[in-house]
Design a protein around this motif. Structure first.
Motif, PDB file in Angstrom:
ATOM      1  N   GLY A 127     -14.309  10.582  26.711  1.00 11.29           N
ATOM      2  CA  GLY A 127     -12.984  10.746  26.127  1.00 11.29           C
ATOM      3  C   GLY A 127     -13.041  10.894  24.619  1.00 11.29           C
ATOM      4  N   LEU A 130     -14.100  14.527  23.998  1.00  9.83           N
ATOM      5  CA  LEU A 130     -13.135  15.568  24.357  1.00  9.83           C
ATOM      6  C   LEU A 130     -11.787  15.428  23.651  1.00  9.83           C
ATOM      7  CD1 LEU A 130     -13.847  15.822  28.186  1.00  9.83           C
ATOM      8  CD2 LEU A 130     -14.697  17.298  26.348  1.00  9.83           C
ATOM      9  N   LEU A 131     -11.328  14.215  23.433  1.00  5.25           N
ATOM     10  CA  LEU A 131     -10.026  13.958  22.808  1.00  5.25           C
ATOM     11  C   LEU A 131     -10.208  12.988  21.644  1.00  5.25           C
ATOM     12  CD1 LEU A 131      -8.008  13.507  26.112  1.00  5.25           C
ATOM     13  CD2 LEU A 131      -7.935  15.483  24.596  1.00  5.25           C
ATOM     14  N   THR A 132     -10.945  13.422  20.653  1.00  4.99           N
ATOM     15  CA  THR A 132     -11.345  12.564  19.542  1.00  4.99           C
ATOM     16  C   THR A 132     -10.181  11.838  18.872  1.00  4.99           C
ATOM     17  OG1 THR A 132     -13.291  13.928  19.188  1.00  4.99           O
ATOM     18  CG2 THR A 132     -12.643  12.485  17.380  1.00  4.99           C
ATOM     19  N   ILE A 134      -7.192  10.928  19.865  1.00  4.69           N
ATOM     20  CA  ILE A 134      -6.557   9.934  20.728  1.00  4.69           C
ATOM     21  C   ILE A 134      -7.479   8.727  20.929  1.00  4.69           C
ATOM     22  CG2 ILE A 134      -5.709   9.504  23.069  1.00  4.69           C
ATOM     23  CD1 ILE A 134      -4.786  12.471  23.052  1.00  4.69           C
TER      24      ILE A 134
END
Length: 173
Positions: A127, A130-132, A134
């Motif tokens: 995570g 992919l969604l740094t 957040i």
């Protein structure tokens, strides 16, 4: 008397006015989209700065270091246990394909090491990759604690007292 000039219509001027109105409308729409996109990017950047401020404080660094654009990446590398000199790999992005791949690989390694420095699971690390933004917010404001990067720097206070090398003065003669 010739009244034909009063009733003639020049349709070329009407068409050019319609074109200019359409161009103006398209320009206004594009400008509003760019402005909206810019505001969203600015908000995300501010959230990233806030998250890095908290991450830096959890790792024992000063929070203000997240405000300086290149220095914050250097400190992030340091927190992650990577050499700050590896930031120079991001300069290879001037090389068209190889540089982009090198920067992408370096960013993935940085996020893996950052997750490990906070003792996070492999799912959280995915995570983080992919969604740094957040997952940096979760890392910053969650209950995670900085456990270090695996490298231990020993100080004089941490060196064990080894008496085996000292001469023994209590030996009977």
């Amino acid at each position: 008397m010739d009244y034909s000039s009063l009733y003639s219509t020049d349709y070329t001027s009407v068409a050019s006015n319609a074109d200019s109105v359409a161009t103006l409308g398209a320009t206004a729409m594009l400008s509003s989209l760019i402005a909206t996109y810019g505001i969203i990017l600015l908000a995300v950047y501010v959230l990233i700065i806030i998250a890095q401020w908290k991450i830096f404080e959890k790792a024992g660094e000063k929070g203000w270091k997240s405000l300086i654009p290149i220095y914050n990446v250097v400190i992030l590398f340091k927190i992650s246990g990577l050499s700050p000199w590896l930031v120079l790999i991001y300069l290879t992005t001037v090389i068209p394909v190889v540089g982009y791949i090198a920067a992408l690989v370096m960013s993935i390694i940085l996020m893996v090491k950052l997750g490990q420095a906070f003792n996070k699971s492999s799912g959280f690390i995915v995570g983080l990759i992919l969604l740094t933004p957040i997952f940096e917010m979760i890392l910053a404001f969650g209950s995670s604690e900085y456990v270090g990067n695996g490298t231990v720097v020993s100080t004089a206070a941490e060196v064990p007292n080894d008496d085996s090398n000292k001469p023994n003065n209590n030996v009977e003669q």
